[in-house]
Design a protein around this motif. Structure first.
Motif, mmCIF file in Angstrom:
data_model
loop_
_atom_site.group_PDB
_atom_site.id
_atom_site.type_symbol
_atom_site.label_atom_id
_atom_site.label_comp_id
_atom_site.label_asym_id
_atom_site.label_seq_id
_atom_site.Cartn_x
_atom_site.Cartn_y
_atom_site.Cartn_z
ATOM 1 N N GLY A 34 36.714 -52.478 -24.363
ATOM 2 C CA GLY A 34 37.461 -53.516 -25.095
ATOM 3 C C GLY A 34 38.942 -53.229 -25.263
ATOM 4 O O GLY A 34 39.657 -54.019 -25.890
ATOM 5 N N HIS A 78 37.259 -42.562 -20.978
ATOM 6 C CA HIS A 78 38.369 -41.747 -20.463
ATOM 7 C C HIS A 78 38.315 -40.326 -21.037
ATOM 8 O O HIS A 78 38.472 -39.342 -20.316
ATOM 9 C CB HIS A 78 39.719 -42.330 -20.893
ATOM 10 N N THR A 111 36.993 -47.171 -21.020
ATOM 11 C CA THR A 111 36.222 -46.569 -19.925
ATOM 12 C C THR A 111 37.096 -46.471 -18.668
ATOM 13 O O THR A 111 37.939 -47.335 -18.414
ATOM 14 C CB THR A 111 34.972 -47.410 -19.605
ATOM 15 N N GLY A 123 48.255 -49.117 -14.108
ATOM 16 C CA GLY A 123 47.203 -48.201 -14.563
ATOM 17 C C GLY A 123 47.163 -46.950 -13.690
ATOM 18 O O GLY A 123 47.376 -47.023 -12.472
HETATM 19 C C1 LIG Z 1 48.091 -49.654 -26.599
HETATM 20 C C2 LIG Z 1 47.389 -49.487 -25.276
HETATM 21 C C3 LIG Z 1 47.977 -48.682 -24.311
HETATM 22 C C4 LIG Z 1 47.368 -48.522 -23.065
HETATM 23 N N1 LIG Z 1 47.972 -47.734 -22.141
HETATM 24 C C5 LIG Z 1 47.399 -47.578 -20.942
HETATM 25 C C6 LIG Z 1 48.022 -46.768 -19.938
HETATM 26 O O1 LIG Z 1 49.062 -46.148 -20.149
HETATM 27 N N2 LIG Z 1 47.403 -46.690 -18.726
HETATM 28 C C7 LIG Z 1 46.223 -47.342 -18.463
HETATM 29 O O2 LIG Z 1 45.714 -47.239 -17.342
HETATM 30 N N3 LIG Z 1 45.616 -48.082 -19.393
HETATM 31 C C8 LIG Z 1 46.161 -48.209 -20.622
HETATM 32 N N4 LIG Z 1 45.534 -48.985 -21.559
HETATM 33 C C9 LIG Z 1 44.254 -49.655 -21.191
HETATM 34 C C10 LIG Z 1 43.047 -48.719 -21.344
HETATM 35 O O3 LIG Z 1 43.093 -47.704 -20.362
HETATM 36 C C11 LIG Z 1 41.712 -49.472 -21.179
HETATM 37 O O4 LIG Z 1 40.720 -48.624 -21.678
HETATM 38 C C12 LIG Z 1 41.296 -49.869 -19.810
HETATM 39 O O5 LIG Z 1 42.314 -50.564 -19.118
HETATM 40 C C13 LIG Z 1 40.106 -50.831 -19.790
HETATM 41 O O6 LIG Z 1 38.927 -50.176 -20.082
HETATM 42 P P1 LIG Z 1 37.929 -50.763 -21.141
HETATM 43 O O7 LIG Z 1 36.657 -49.997 -20.998
HETATM 44 O O8 LIG Z 1 38.570 -50.749 -22.468
HETATM 45 O O9 LIG Z 1 37.687 -52.248 -20.576
HETATM 46 P P2 LIG Z 1 37.626 -53.655 -21.305
HETATM 47 O O10 LIG Z 1 38.844 -53.868 -22.111
HETATM 48 O O11 LIG Z 1 36.329 -53.837 -21.994
HETATM 49 O O12 LIG Z 1 37.646 -54.599 -20.012
HETATM 50 C C14 LIG Z 1 38.794 -54.749 -19.222
HETATM 51 C C15 LIG Z 1 38.501 -55.721 -18.092
HETATM 52 O O13 LIG Z 1 37.616 -55.147 -17.146
HETATM 53 C C16 LIG Z 1 36.362 -55.858 -17.114
HETATM 54 N N5 LIG Z 1 35.328 -54.829 -17.055
HETATM 55 C C17 LIG Z 1 35.319 -53.658 -17.741
HETATM 56 N N6 LIG Z 1 34.288 -52.909 -17.360
HETATM 57 C C18 LIG Z 1 33.611 -53.629 -16.443
HETATM 58 C C19 LIG Z 1 32.447 -53.379 -15.663
HETATM 59 N N7 LIG Z 1 31.765 -52.222 -15.755
HETATM 60 N N8 LIG Z 1 32.044 -54.331 -14.787
HETATM 61 C C20 LIG Z 1 32.730 -55.498 -14.671
HETATM 62 N N9 LIG Z 1 33.838 -55.792 -15.372
HETATM 63 C C21 LIG Z 1 34.270 -54.862 -16.245
HETATM 64 C C22 LIG Z 1 36.332 -56.709 -18.368
HETATM 65 O O14 LIG Z 1 35.558 -57.878 -18.180
HETATM 66 C C23 LIG Z 1 37.809 -57.019 -18.539
HETATM 67 O O15 LIG Z 1 38.191 -58.041 -17.677
HETATM 68 C C24 LIG Z 1 46.113 -49.166 -22.801
HETATM 69 C C25 LIG Z 1 45.494 -49.933 -23.784
HETATM 70 C C26 LIG Z 1 46.122 -50.114 -25.017
HETATM 71 C C27 LIG Z 1 45.445 -50.956 -26.047
#
Ligand SMILES: Cc1cc2nc3c(=O)[nH]c(=O)nc-3n(C[C@H](O)[C@H](O)[C@H](O)COP(=O)(O)OP(=O)(O)OC[C@H]3O[C@@H](n4cnc5c(N)ncnc54)[C@H](O)[C@@H]3O)c2cc1C
Length: 292
Positions: A34, A78, A111, A123
Motif C-alpha cells: 500500500g 523491502h 514489498t 524506483g
Molecule cells: C514517502 C515515500 C517514499 C518512497 N520512496 C521510494 C524510493 O525512494 N524508491 C522506491 O523505489 N520506492 C519508494 N517508495 C515506494 C515504495 O517502495 C513502495 O513500497 C513500492 O513502490 C510499492 O510496493 P507496495 O508493496 O507498497 O505496493 P502497493 O502500494 O500495494 O502497490 C503498488 C502498485 O503495484 C500493484 N501491485 C503491488 N503488488 C502487486 C502484485 N503482487 N501483483 C500485481 N500487482 C501488484 C498495485 O496494484 C499498485 O498498482 C516510496 C513511498 C513513499 C510513501
C-alpha cells in the motif's frame, strides 16, 4: 485528501484472489504494501472499484536464495529482503539498492515485488531487475507466465502485467564468479526518490581484466535503462582509470528535465555515478571468486 470509495476483499488463498480479479475484469486492483497505491488513491490519481488485498495469502510471503539466484514472493517486504543474509551473499546488489528505497518505515511495509510492478522509472528495484536480467512470474485465471525484465517495463508506472494478473515472484540471477556490483544515487534528501541512480555489474577474467561492464539507470528514462559500457573499459584492470565508462554513459543517456533537475545536470550525474559504480564493481569483481 481521502481515497474515493472502493470495495475491499481480503482473500486467504491465491486461487481465491485470482478468481476475484477475473470476475472484476479491469475494475480490480491488487493491494500489497500500500505504500504507493494508497498515496495514489488519496491523491485521486486512480479510482479502482475494488481492492484485492493479498496480505493474508501466506504462500506469497517467501524469500529464497540459492546457487541460481534470489526468488522473492509478492509479500517479501523491502526490509526483510534487505536484511536476509542469503540474499546478500547470493546477489549483493539487492540489499545495496534497497537501502536507498524510501525510509525504514516504508521499507517495513512496502514489498519489493510491488515496487517492481509499480514500474516507477525512479524506483531502485526495477533498475536492478533490468540490469541483472531478472524476471517476474504472474498468475491469473488464464494460467501462469514468466515475463523477462526486458519485456516487463513498458512506460512510467506501466508494466506488462494484465489487470487480472497477480505477480507472484520476482527472480534475480545470482552474482556470477569474478563479478561485482555496486549502487549509487543522488537524491535531494535521504529517502527521497533519486534525481539519478546507477547500478553496475562488472565481470573480469582470470587476469582480473574487465570482460563486461553494464549499468542500470533510474530517473533517466521512462523505463529502467540498461547500458552496455564494456567497450569503454574492456581489458582494463580495476586499478586503471575507468572514467571512459562515465564519458560513454554521458553520450548515451537522453534524460528529460523536470522540477528536480535540468537534463544537463542529470546527464552529468549519470556520468559521475557511472564512473563511481563501475570502479567499485570492478574492484569487487577483482577481489571475488576463484581464478588465481
Ligand atoms: C514517502 C515515500 C517514499 C518512497 N520512496 C521510494 C524510493 O525512494 N524508491 C522506491 O523505489 N520506492 C519508494 N517508495 C515506494 C515504495 O517502495 C513502495 O513500497 C513500492 O513502490 C510499492 O510496493 P507496495 O508493496 O507498497 O505496493 P502497493 O502500494 O500495494 O502497490 C503498488 C502498485 O503495484 C500493484 N501491485 C503491488 N503488488 C502487486 C502484485 N503482487 N501483483 C500485481 N500487482 C501488484 C498495485 O496494484 C499498485 O498498482 C516510496 C513511498 C513513499 C510513501
Amino acid at each position: 485528501m481521502k481515497p474515493p470509495a472502493f470495495d475491499y476483499s481480503r482473500p486467504e488463498t491465491l486461487e481465491e484472489a485470482v478468481g476475484l480479479l477475473a470476475e472484476l475484469s479491469s475494475g480490480g486492483k491488487v493491494l500489497a504494501g500500500g505504500q504507493s497505491l494508497l498515496p495514489i488513491l488519496s491523491m485521486r490519481l486512480a479510482a479502482p472499484e475494488h481492492l484485492v488485498d493479498i496480505n493474508r495469502i501466506a504462500e506469497l510471503d517467501t524469500i529464497s536464495a540459492g546457487p541460481d539466484g534470489v526468488r522473492l514472493g509478492a509479500l517479501a517486504r523491502h526490509a526483510a529482503v534487505e536484511r536476509d543474509p542469503a540474499v546478500r551473499s547470493t546477489q549483493p546488489l539487492i540489499p545495496a539498492a534497497l537501502r536507498q528505497v524510501a525510509h525504514p518505515t516504508i521499507r517495513n511495509r512496502g514489498t519489493t515485488l510491488g515496487s517492481i510492478v509499480h514500474a516507477d522509472p525512479s524506483g531502485e528495484m526495477p533498475a536492478v531487475l533490468a540490469l541483472l536480467g531478472g524476471s517476474v512470474t504472474a498468475v491469473s485465471a488464464r494460467g501462469r507466465r514468466t515475463i523477462s525484465a526486458a519485456e516487463f517495463f513498458l512506460g512510467p508506472l506501466e508494466s506488462a502485467l494484465g489487470p487480472d494478473e497477480i505477480a507472484v515472484e520476482a527472480y534475480f540471477p545470482a552474482l556470477a564468479v569474478r563479478s561485482g556490483t555496486a549502487f549509487a544515487e543522488v537524491s535531494r534528501r535521504h529517502g527521497d526518490y533519486a534525481v539519478c541512480g546507477v547500478a553496475a555489474l562488472v565481470s573480469v577474467d582470470q587476469e582480473r581484466r574487465i570482460t563486461s561492464a553494464r549499468a542500470g539507470y533510474l530517473s533517466i528514462a521512462s523505463t529502467p535503462l540498461v547500458l552496455d559500457l564494456t567497450e569503454a573499459v574492456l581489458g582494463r584492470r580495476c586499478a586503471d582509470d575507468l572514467s571512459a565508462a562515465g564519458r560513454l554513459a554521458r553520450q548515451l543517456v537522453e534524460p528529460d528535465a523536470d522540477i528536480h533537475a535540468s537534463a544537463d545536470y542529470r546527464r552529468d550525474l549519470a556520468g559521475v555515478l557511472s564512473d563511481r559504480v563501475i570502479t567499485e564493481a570492478a574492484r569487487a569483481a577483482a577481489g571475488s571468486g576463484p581464478g588465481d
